[in-house]
Motif scaffolding. Structure first.
Motif, PDB file in Angstrom:
ATOM      1  N   LEU A 182      -4.179  -3.867  -0.534  1.00 34.53           N
ATOM      2  CA  LEU A 182      -5.505  -3.719  -1.127  1.00 34.53           C
ATOM      3  C   LEU A 182      -5.956  -2.258  -1.128  1.00 34.53           C
ATOM      4  CD1 LEU A 182      -7.259  -6.865   0.361  1.00 34.53           C
ATOM      5  CD2 LEU A 182      -6.667  -6.478  -2.052  1.00 34.53           C
ATOM      6  N   ALA A 183      -5.672  -1.543  -0.052  1.00 39.22           N
ATOM      7  CA  ALA A 183      -6.043  -0.126   0.018  1.00 39.22           C
ATOM      8  C   ALA A 183      -5.298   0.677  -1.043  1.00 39.22           C
ATOM      9  CB  ALA A 183      -5.763   0.433   1.410  1.00 39.22           C
ATOM     10  N   ASP A 184      -3.997   0.416  -1.198  1.00 35.90           N
ATOM     11  CA  ASP A 184      -3.213   1.120  -2.218  1.00 35.90           C
ATOM     12  C   ASP A 184      -3.771   0.843  -3.614  1.00 35.90           C
ATOM     13  OD1 ASP A 184      -1.545   2.166  -0.271  1.00 35.90           O
ATOM     14  OD2 ASP A 184       0.081   0.721  -0.640  1.00 35.90           O
ATOM     15  N   LEU A 185      -4.045  -0.422  -3.907  1.00 36.16           N
ATOM     16  CA  LEU A 185      -4.576  -0.782  -5.217  1.00 36.16           C
ATOM     17  C   LEU A 185      -5.964  -0.181  -5.426  1.00 36.16           C
ATOM     18  CD1 LEU A 185      -4.418  -2.262  -7.898  1.00 36.16           C
ATOM     19  CD2 LEU A 185      -5.250  -4.324  -6.716  1.00 36.16           C
ATOM     20  N   ALA A 186      -6.801  -0.223  -4.399  1.00 37.01           N
ATOM     21  CA  ALA A 186      -8.155   0.328  -4.508  1.00 37.01           C
ATOM     22  C   ALA A 186      -8.105   1.825  -4.810  1.00 37.01           C
ATOM     23  CB  ALA A 186      -8.948   0.058  -3.232  1.00 37.01           C
ATOM     24  N   LEU A 187      -7.211   2.555  -4.148  1.00 30.95           N
ATOM     25  CA  LEU A 187      -7.078   3.990  -4.414  1.00 30.95           C
ATOM     26  C   LEU A 187      -6.574   4.245  -5.825  1.00 30.95           C
ATOM     27  CD1 LEU A 187      -5.658   5.255  -1.008  1.00 30.95           C
ATOM     28  CD2 LEU A 187      -7.920   5.715  -1.980  1.00 30.95           C
ATOM     29  N   ASP A 188      -5.618   3.446  -6.259  1.00 28.76           N
ATOM     30  CA  ASP A 188      -5.103   3.576  -7.617  1.00 28.76           C
ATOM     31  C   ASP A 188      -6.217   3.308  -8.636  1.00 28.76           C
ATOM     32  OD1 ASP A 188      -2.911   3.891  -9.544  1.00 28.76           O
ATOM     33  OD2 ASP A 188      -3.249   1.741  -9.926  1.00 28.76           O
ATOM     34  N   MET A 189      -6.986   2.262  -8.416  1.00 33.85           N
ATOM     35  CA  MET A 189      -8.089   1.943  -9.325  1.00 33.85           C
ATOM     36  C   MET A 189      -9.143   3.044  -9.317  1.00 33.85           C
ATOM     37  SD  MET A 189      -8.459  -2.160  -8.706  1.00 33.85           S
ATOM     38  CE  MET A 189      -9.700  -2.444  -9.969  1.00 33.85           C
ATOM     39  N   GLU A 190      -9.398   3.623  -8.142  1.00 34.82           N
ATOM     40  CA  GLU A 190     -10.355   4.723  -8.049  1.00 34.82           C
ATOM     41  C   GLU A 190      -9.884   5.905  -8.884  1.00 34.82           C
ATOM     42  OE1 GLU A 190     -12.323   7.775  -4.772  1.00 34.82           O
ATOM     43  OE2 GLU A 190     -10.861   6.285  -4.094  1.00 34.82           O
ATOM     44  N   HIS A 191      -8.604   6.238  -8.774  1.00 31.75           N
ATOM     45  CA  HIS A 191      -8.061   7.360  -9.551  1.00 31.75           C
ATOM     46  C   HIS A 191      -8.160   7.082 -11.051  1.00 31.75           C
ATOM     47  CE1 HIS A 191      -6.661   9.677  -6.149  1.00 31.75           C
ATOM     48  NE2 HIS A 191      -6.093   8.585  -5.654  1.00 31.75           N
ATOM     49  N   ARG A 192      -7.823   5.845 -11.475  1.00 32.37           N
ATOM     50  CA  ARG A 192      -7.922   5.498 -12.890  1.00 32.37           C
ATOM     51  C   ARG A 192      -9.374   5.584 -13.379  1.00 32.37           C
ATOM     52  NH1 ARG A 192      -5.293   0.003 -13.493  1.00 32.37           N
ATOM     53  NH2 ARG A 192      -5.111   0.002 -11.258  1.00 32.37           N
ATOM     54  N   GLU A 193     -10.311   5.124 -12.549  1.00 32.01           N
ATOM     55  CA  GLU A 193     -11.730   5.196 -12.952  1.00 32.01           C
ATOM     56  C   GLU A 193     -12.198   6.653 -13.043  1.00 32.01           C
ATOM     57  OE1 GLU A 193     -13.737   2.921 -14.133  1.00 32.01           O
ATOM     58  OE2 GLU A 193     -12.234   1.361 -13.876  1.00 32.01           O
ATOM     59  N   ARG A 194     -11.730   7.482 -12.117  1.00 26.56           N
ATOM     60  CA  ARG A 194     -12.079   8.917 -12.195  1.00 26.56           C
ATOM     61  C   ARG A 194     -11.539   9.527 -13.488  1.00 26.56           C
ATOM     62  NH1 ARG A 194     -14.311  10.689  -7.491  1.00 26.56           N
ATOM     63  NH2 ARG A 194     -13.607   9.692  -5.581  1.00 26.56           N
ATOM     64  N   ASP A 195     -10.296   9.172 -13.818  1.00 26.76           N
ATOM     65  CA  ASP A 195      -9.692   9.693 -15.051  1.00 26.76           C
ATOM     66  C   ASP A 195     -10.502   9.249 -16.269  1.00 26.76           C
ATOM     67  OD1 ASP A 195      -7.733  10.891 -13.532  1.00 26.76           O
ATOM     68  OD2 ASP A 195      -6.199   9.376 -13.968  1.00 26.76           O
TER      69      ASP A 195
END
Length: 161
Positions: A143-156
């Motif tokens: 969940l932490a890995d996915l959450a960080l990935d989603m955060e990066h995509r949202e920032r982009d």
């Protein structure tokens, strides 16, 4: 991820994973804050700063703030209080940075805090079977890995081209 057909198929907020995790995390933090204030006269933010400084003697204020999930101004206030209490030393680093280290008194407080944190951790984990603890650890990592990935995509998406 399966799409839900209509509003009736949508789960209420009380059943959303992020909401449940947030409420659980908040309850864990509140109980920790009460104990650490009572036993060691430190706030939760101060505890986190002390523990992070103890675990990495090369921390600067900026890196400490990032690791603690606070902005630099908030962390600066926390470190200032800890310095005034004689628990943390600031020494000049390169440029405008300052190196942070625990004083002897800070190390003593840290030892008590980390012991209490480990006791709390053991209490929470004791309600789970060994298999549940392993599953929880793996699930939290995923969940932490996915959450960080989603955060990066949202920032982009937010910052756009």
């Amino acid at each position: 991820m399966p799409e839900r057909a209509n509003v009736r198929d949508l789960v209420p907020i009380s059943e959303l994973l992020s909401y449940r995790l947030s409420r659980t995390s908040a309850a864990l933090s509140r109980s920790a804050a009460l104990r650490y204030r009572r036993e060691f006269d430190v706030t939760l933010g101060e505890w986190r700063a002390i523990a992070l400084i103890a675990s990495d003697p090369t921390l600067t204020l900026n890196r400490l703030a990032r690791r603690a999930g606070l902005d630099k101004a908030q962390m600066s206030r926390v470190v200032t209080k800890l310095t005034e209490r004689g628990l943390v030393n600031r020494t000049a680093g390169s440029g405008r940075t300052s190196q942070l280290a625990l004083t002897e008194a800070g190390v003593r407080v840290y030892r008590g805090l980390i012991r209490a944190a480990n006791e709390r951790d053991a209490t929470f984990l004791a309600v789970l079977s060994p298999e549940e603890r392993n599953v929880l650890a793996r699930a939290l990592d995923k969940l932490a890995d996915l959450a960080l990935d989603m955060e990066h995509r949202e920032r982009d998406r937010t910052n756009g081209p």
